[in-house]
Scaffold this active site. Structure first.
Site, PDB file in Angstrom:
ATOM      1  N   ARG A   1      70.647  -8.033  -5.890  1.00 56.73           N
ATOM      2  CA  ARG A   1      70.792  -9.191  -5.016  1.00 56.73           C
ATOM      3  C   ARG A   1      69.552 -10.091  -5.057  1.00 56.73           C
ATOM      4  O   ARG A   1      69.666 -11.328  -5.043  1.00 56.73           O
ATOM      5  CB  ARG A   1      71.063  -8.736  -3.578  1.00 56.73           C
ATOM      6  CG  ARG A   1      72.366  -7.987  -3.426  1.00 56.73           C
ATOM      7  CD  ARG A   1      72.632  -7.550  -2.006  1.00 56.73           C
ATOM      8  NE  ARG A   1      72.940  -8.697  -1.137  1.00 56.73           N
ATOM      9  CZ  ARG A   1      73.258  -8.585   0.146  1.00 56.73           C
ATOM     10  NH1 ARG A   1      73.288  -7.384   0.729  1.00 56.73           N
ATOM     11  NH2 ARG A   1      73.531  -9.647   0.864  1.00 56.73           N
TER      12      ARG A   1
ATOM     13  N   GLN B   1      72.107 -15.990   9.951  1.00 55.92           N
ATOM     14  CA  GLN B   1      72.474 -14.603   9.686  1.00 55.92           C
ATOM     15  C   GLN B   1      72.202 -14.245   8.224  1.00 55.92           C
ATOM     16  O   GLN B   1      72.312 -13.085   7.840  1.00 55.92           O
ATOM     17  CB  GLN B   1      73.965 -14.396   9.983  1.00 55.92           C
ATOM     18  CG  GLN B   1      74.351 -14.710  11.412  1.00 55.92           C
ATOM     19  CD  GLN B   1      75.855 -14.717  11.599  1.00 55.92           C
ATOM     20  OE1 GLN B   1      76.488 -13.674  11.581  1.00 55.92           O
ATOM     21  NE2 GLN B   1      76.441 -15.893  11.778  1.00 55.92           N
ATOM     22  N   ASN B   2      71.873 -15.247   7.417  1.00 57.13           N
ATOM     23  CA  ASN B   2      71.697 -15.031   5.983  1.00 57.13           C
ATOM     24  C   ASN B   2      70.322 -14.447   5.673  1.00 57.13           C
ATOM     25  O   ASN B   2      69.337 -14.743   6.347  1.00 57.13           O
ATOM     26  CB  ASN B   2      71.896 -16.348   5.229  1.00 57.13           C
ATOM     27  CG  ASN B   2      73.278 -16.939   5.452  1.00 57.13           C
ATOM     28  OD1 ASN B   2      74.223 -16.202   5.750  1.00 57.13           O
ATOM     29  ND2 ASN B   2      73.405 -18.244   5.328  1.00 57.13           N
ATOM     30  N   ILE B   3      70.283 -13.653   4.618  1.00 59.78           N
ATOM     31  CA  ILE B   3      69.024 -13.007   4.226  1.00 59.78           C
ATOM     32  C   ILE B   3      68.512 -13.541   2.893  1.00 59.78           C
ATOM     33  O   ILE B   3      67.600 -12.980   2.293  1.00 59.78           O
ATOM     34  CB  ILE B   3      69.196 -11.471   4.148  1.00 59.78           C
ATOM     35  CG1 ILE B   3      70.248 -11.077   3.100  1.00 59.78           C
ATOM     36  CG2 ILE B   3      69.570 -10.909   5.522  1.00 59.78           C
ATOM     37  CD1 ILE B   3      70.365  -9.572   2.880  1.00 59.78           C
TER      38      ILE B   3
ATOM     39  N   HIS C   1      68.802 -11.456  10.686  1.00 55.81           N
ATOM     40  CA  HIS C   1      69.127 -10.249   9.916  1.00 55.81           C
ATOM     41  C   HIS C   1      68.063  -9.907   8.878  1.00 55.81           C
ATOM     42  O   HIS C   1      68.268  -9.019   8.052  1.00 55.81           O
ATOM     43  CB  HIS C   1      70.488 -10.408   9.229  1.00 55.81           C
ATOM     44  CG  HIS C   1      71.640 -10.410  10.186  1.00 55.81           C
ATOM     45  ND1 HIS C   1      72.898 -10.879   9.858  1.00 55.81           N
ATOM     46  CD2 HIS C   1      71.729 -10.007  11.479  1.00 55.81           C
ATOM     47  CE1 HIS C   1      73.707 -10.759  10.904  1.00 55.81           C
ATOM     48  NE2 HIS C   1      73.014 -10.229  11.896  1.00 55.81           N
TER      49      HIS C   1
ATOM     50  N   CYS D   1      48.485   4.547   2.114  1.00 56.91           N
ATOM     51  CA  CYS D   1      49.829   4.825   2.621  1.00 56.91           C
ATOM     52  C   CYS D   1      50.763   5.340   1.533  1.00 56.91           C
ATOM     53  O   CYS D   1      51.171   6.494   1.537  1.00 56.91           O
ATOM     54  CB  CYS D   1      50.422   3.574   3.285  1.00 56.91           C
ATOM     55  SG  CYS D   1      52.056   3.894   4.020  1.00 56.91           S
TER      56      CYS D   1
ATOM     57  N   THR E   1      80.090 -19.842   9.355  1.00 60.99           N
ATOM     58  CA  THR E   1      80.120 -18.484   9.894  1.00 60.99           C
ATOM     59  C   THR E   1      81.510 -18.152  10.401  1.00 60.99           C
ATOM     60  O   THR E   1      82.204 -19.016  10.951  1.00 60.99           O
ATOM     61  CB  THR E   1      79.079 -18.288  11.012  1.00 60.99           C
ATOM     62  OG1 THR E   1      79.250 -16.993  11.600  1.00 60.99           O
ATOM     63  CG2 THR E   1      79.205 -19.345  12.086  1.00 60.99           C
TER      64      THR E   1
ATOM     65  N   MET F   1      85.104 -23.673   6.480  1.00 60.82           N
ATOM     66  CA  MET F   1      86.258 -23.893   5.610  1.00 60.82           C
ATOM     67  C   MET F   1      87.565 -23.804   6.378  1.00 60.82           C
ATOM     68  O   MET F   1      88.540 -24.489   6.069  1.00 60.82           O
ATOM     69  CB  MET F   1      86.259 -22.878   4.468  1.00 60.82           C
ATOM     70  CG  MET F   1      85.235 -23.155   3.389  1.00 60.82           C
ATOM     71  SD  MET F   1      85.536 -24.716   2.523  1.00 60.82           S
ATOM     72  CE  MET F   1      87.078 -24.343   1.684  1.00 60.82           C
TER      73      MET F   1
ATOM     74  N   CYS G   1      80.916 -26.934   3.666  1.00 58.60           N
ATOM     75  CA  CYS G   1      79.775 -27.388   4.460  1.00 58.60           C
ATOM     76  C   CYS G   1      78.929 -28.403   3.692  1.00 58.60           C
ATOM     77  O   CYS G   1      78.364 -29.319   4.289  1.00 58.60           O
ATOM     78  CB  CYS G   1      78.896 -26.203   4.860  1.00 58.60           C
ATOM     79  SG  CYS G   1      79.765 -24.924   5.779  1.00 58.60           S
TER      80      CYS G   1
END
Length: 312
Positions: A107, A142-144, A160, A214, A252, A278, A295
């Site tokens: 992704r 909400q999109n990453i 998110h 770490c 959305t 849409m 959009c």
């Protein structure tokens, strides 16, 4: 049965992030179930837009779909044999961190080739222009995929998380990470075809924390299914929704909670809400405006400079 009260607190949002919201009695605001059908009159929307001082824009996967971003939702929404719901969970990561990292590596690599579309650009340009007029625009997404950030949006709340941030499972450190590949072992991995075999990368070769001493296993800094949203981010969201005098809901489906309740909460206090999508959603009839279509086509004229704006 539809809930009758929409006012929420951050604590309720966090504790019920994916299982719906219970009504709060703090303001006793009842939701009107018998609303007129929303208007598609752009002139009326533009009049509300011209008057607005604090605009909140809530965006979802639909705004990025026009940039060619795969959603991994619905029919055909598979990576190999799995849908996102089977991979984007703490349990899946605990069972097979290599497979989950392959999915997110794929992704990330896809997103490096994608660009903001006219909807992203219209939002960012609107924010820049209105800020010079003492007016504010906040994007609650909400999109990453960080396409809003690429387009130039500054006031951005990513509820998110982001594909391009990591969080250490050991020390908890969160850091931006745009490496390609994110680690050598993932180079060339992550192919989405169903017949692709898992790479089965040893944990010690997966992305590691670079904080001194770490070396903990990193995970994507995104909110997985079953996890709660960041309470600090939700506090900011609540503040913005409390002061906004115009709200746009863009791309959305209005079915993922708690984001699905953001715009209805605003509408319940009489603020104009405009949906750009849409198709109609379960929340459409709760809003004052609905503009169907892509959009990238409907949003730019909606957010363009109004004739009453003073150009500095």
């Amino acid at each position: 049965m539809l809930m009758s009260l929409l006012q929420f607190t951050t604590r309720r949002l966090v504790s019920q992030a994916y299982c719906g919201l219970k009504a709060s009695s703090s303001k006793k605001q009842k939701f009107c179930l018998e609303m007129a059908r929303p208007s598609s009159n752009m002139a009326d929307f533009r009049e509300a837009f011209a008057k607005a001082k604090h605009i909140a824009i809530i965006t979802g996967a639909g705004v990025s779909a026009e940039s060619g971003v795969p959603t991994f939702r619905g029919a055909g929404g598979f990576w190999r044999k799995w849908q996102a719901q089977e991979l984007a969970t703490p349990e899946a990561f605990a069972r097979n961190p290599s497979r989950v990292w392959e999915f997110y590596h794929y992704r990330r690599e896809v997103m490096l080739s994608k660009h903001p579309n006219p909807a992203h650009i219209a939002i960012a340009e609107c924010e820049r222009r209105l800020s010079k007029q003492g007016r504010s625009v906040v994007v609650i997404t909400q999109n990453i995929d960080e396409l809003h950030r690429k387009a130039g949006t500054k006031h951005l709340l990513e509820i998110h998380g982001s594909l391009f941030k990591t969080r250490c499972t050991n020390c908890g450190n969160v850091a931006a990470n745009y490496k390609s590949p994110i680690c050598p072992a993932l180079a060339g991995k992550g192919a989405p075809e169903p017949e692709t075999e898992d790479a089965t990368i040893p944990v010690e070769d997966l992305p590691q924390c670079e904080e001194d001493g770490c070396n903990g296993l990193l995970r994507p800094h995104v909110v997985w299914f079953g996890e709660t949203l960041d309470p600090d981010v939700l506090t900011e969201v609540e503040k913005e929704l409390d002061i906004c005098d115009l709200c746009l809901v863009v791309g959305t489906s209005s079915v993922v909670y708690p984001a699905a309740m953001f715009a209805p909460q605003v509408s319940a206090r009489g603020v104009p809400v405009a949906e750009f999508n849409m198709e109609a959603t379960p929340a459409t009839n709760r809003f004052r405006f609905h503009f169907p279509g892509p959009c990238g086509t409907t949003l730019p004229p909606a957010l363009a400079r109004h004739q009453t704006e003073i150009i500095s």
